[in-house]
Motif scaffolding. Structure first.
Motif, mmCIF file in Angstrom:
data_model
loop_
_atom_site.group_PDB
_atom_site.id
_atom_site.type_symbol
_atom_site.label_atom_id
_atom_site.label_comp_id
_atom_site.label_asym_id
_atom_site.label_seq_id
_atom_site.Cartn_x
_atom_site.Cartn_y
_atom_site.Cartn_z
ATOM 1 N N PHE A 1 -5.388 -4.279 12.867
ATOM 2 C CA PHE A 1 -6.537 -4.695 12.671
ATOM 3 C C PHE A 1 -7.278 -4.626 13.972
ATOM 4 O O PHE A 1 -7.000 -5.134 14.856
ATOM 5 N N LEU B 1 -0.274 0.423 11.777
ATOM 6 C CA LEU B 1 -1.782 0.028 11.160
ATOM 7 C C LEU B 1 -1.932 -1.236 11.931
ATOM 8 O O LEU B 1 -1.527 -2.512 11.752
ATOM 9 N N GLN C 1 -8.138 -5.299 -0.464
ATOM 10 C CA GLN C 1 -8.931 -4.500 0.349
ATOM 11 C C GLN C 1 -8.620 -2.891 -0.124
ATOM 12 O O GLN C 1 -7.501 -2.525 -0.265
ATOM 13 N N TYR C 2 -9.716 -2.234 -0.305
ATOM 14 C CA TYR C 2 -9.676 -0.975 -0.360
ATOM 15 C C TYR C 2 -10.034 -0.200 0.717
ATOM 16 O O TYR C 2 -11.049 -0.238 1.199
ATOM 17 N N PHE C 3 -9.232 0.860 0.893
ATOM 18 C CA PHE C 3 -9.394 1.666 2.274
ATOM 19 C C PHE C 3 -10.090 3.181 1.586
ATOM 20 O O PHE C 3 -10.076 3.421 0.469
ATOM 21 N N GLY C 4 -10.930 3.554 2.865
ATOM 22 C CA GLY C 4 -11.480 4.921 2.738
ATOM 23 C C GLY C 4 -10.498 5.995 3.260
ATOM 24 O O GLY C 4 -9.102 5.560 3.706
ATOM 25 N N PRO C 5 -10.864 7.173 3.397
ATOM 26 C CA PRO C 5 -9.863 8.384 3.770
ATOM 27 C C PRO C 5 -9.747 8.532 5.239
ATOM 28 O O PRO C 5 -8.684 8.893 5.746
ATOM 29 N N TRP D 1 -13.658 -7.254 11.762
ATOM 30 C CA TRP D 1 -14.093 -7.780 10.138
ATOM 31 C C TRP D 1 -15.675 -8.165 10.351
ATOM 32 O O TRP D 1 -15.920 -8.942 11.211
ATOM 33 N N TYR E 1 -13.736 -4.064 6.905
ATOM 34 C CA TYR E 1 -12.836 -4.067 7.631
ATOM 35 C C TYR E 1 -12.425 -2.849 8.353
ATOM 36 O O TYR E 1 -12.564 -1.749 7.806
ATOM 37 N N GLN F 1 -4.826 3.408 13.066
ATOM 38 C CA GLN F 1 -3.573 3.820 12.748
ATOM 39 C C GLN F 1 -3.240 4.952 13.865
ATOM 40 O O GLN F 1 -3.676 6.112 13.568
ATOM 41 N N LEU G 1 -9.540 3.570 10.117
ATOM 42 C CA LEU G 1 -9.614 3.343 8.744
ATOM 43 C C LEU G 1 -10.538 2.068 8.466
ATOM 44 O O LEU G 1 -10.517 1.025 9.124
ATOM 45 N N TYR H 1 0.804 -1.276 0.059
ATOM 46 C CA TYR H 1 -0.188 0.053 -0.123
ATOM 47 C C TYR H 1 0.988 1.288 0.022
ATOM 48 O O TYR H 1 1.954 1.439 0.441
ATOM 49 N N LEU I 1 -6.206 7.782 13.784
ATOM 50 C CA LEU I 1 -6.837 7.684 12.328
ATOM 51 C C LEU I 1 -7.765 6.142 12.342
ATOM 52 O O LEU I 1 -6.908 5.036 12.381
ATOM 53 N N GLY J 1 -6.017 7.857 3.140
ATOM 54 C CA GLY J 1 -6.105 6.300 3.343
ATOM 55 C C GLY J 1 -4.953 5.558 2.660
ATOM 56 O O GLY J 1 -4.907 6.217 1.564
ATOM 57 N N PRO J 2 -4.651 4.610 2.935
ATOM 58 C CA PRO J 2 -3.694 3.519 2.227
ATOM 59 C C PRO J 2 -4.204 3.368 0.938
ATOM 60 O O PRO J 2 -5.516 2.932 0.667
ATOM 61 N N TYR K 1 -9.659 -0.691 10.705
ATOM 62 C CA TYR K 1 -8.161 -0.616 11.283
ATOM 63 C C TYR K 1 -8.052 0.600 12.040
ATOM 64 O O TYR K 1 -8.597 1.657 11.648
#
Lengths: 113, 114
Positions: free
Chosen positions: B45, B43, B103-107, B48, B33, B37, B90, A36, B88, A43-44, B35
């Motif tokens: 977990f 990061l 896995q695609y992360f949000g902001p 889920w 998911y 940070q 995520l 990532y 943060l 975000g990543p 996470y």
């Protein structure tokens, strides 16, 4: 227990050079290894990922090399650009277990113009 | 195609209060998911959710909880906030059930506990 160790912690590369980031894992049950890229305040973003049945995967300027016997994998960024300056994270997961990601500590990459 | 969205962007709470964070996955993704940070901790977990059920949780106390709604959106609740919960948060989504593991992360939501 830190299951994914990443190095170096920071890396400075000249524009056009090759950036190399390494990761090592302990758990042999891991079978999915993504990388990532994260910019400050974001975000990543998924760059590239590999499964252990292949030793190398290339997408554009990004290449993952995977060594199953050594339990190591690395990210190579060819022709590094100032826009590549970001924090890079390797990760590992077990796909049968929902793919919860275990992350490395991160590498702060700076590409000088 | 819209990516993962999270709200609010920032959240400021006082120690002892409760925080609720929300996440909408990519359309078609059933797995969500969470996470954390945090500075110096990387990061980690948290939780889920898949098909409305909690499937796995990380090494966090029970005051971290959440749920997934029928439309696959999710919320994370943090009770009895502590200063070290500042981080943060995520959210990521995937199509795990279809053997698509990316896995695609949000902001993220920046939670500050004072």
């Amino acid at each position: 227990q830190q299951q994914v160790k990443q190095s170096p912690q920071s890396l400075i590369v000249q524009k056009g050079g090759i950036s190399i980031i390494n990761c090592a894992y302990e758990n042999t049950a891991f079978d999915y290894f993504p990388w990532y890229q994260q910019f400050p305040g974001k975000g990543p973003a998924l760059l590239i990922a590999i499964r252990p049945d292949v030793s190398e995967k290339k997408e554009g300027r990004f290449t993952i090399s995977f060594n199953k016997s050594a339990k190591q994998f690395s990210l190579h960024i060819m022709d590094s650009q100032p826009g590549d300056s970001a924090t890079y994270f390797c990760a590992a997961s077990k796909v049968y277990d929902g793919s919860r990601l275990t992350f490395g500590e991160g590498t702060q990459l700076t590409v000088n113009p | 195609e819209a990516g993962v969205t999270q709200s609010p962007t920032h959240l400021i709470k006082t120690r002892g209060q409760q925080a609720t964070l929300r996440c909408s996955p990519i359309s078609g993704h059933t797995s969500v998911y969470w996470y954390q940070q945090a500075l110096g901790l990387g990061l980690q977990f948290l939780l889920w959710y898949d098909e409305g059920e909690e499937r796995n949780r990380g090494n966090f106390p029970p005051r971290f909880s959440g749920r997934q709604f029928p439309n696959y959106s999710s919320e994370l609740n943090v009770n009895a906030l502590e200063l070290e919960d500042s981080a943060l948060y995520l959210c990521a989504s995937s199509s795990w059930r279809r053997s698509s593991y990316e896995q695609y992360f949000g902001p993220g939501t920046r939670l500050t506990v004072t």
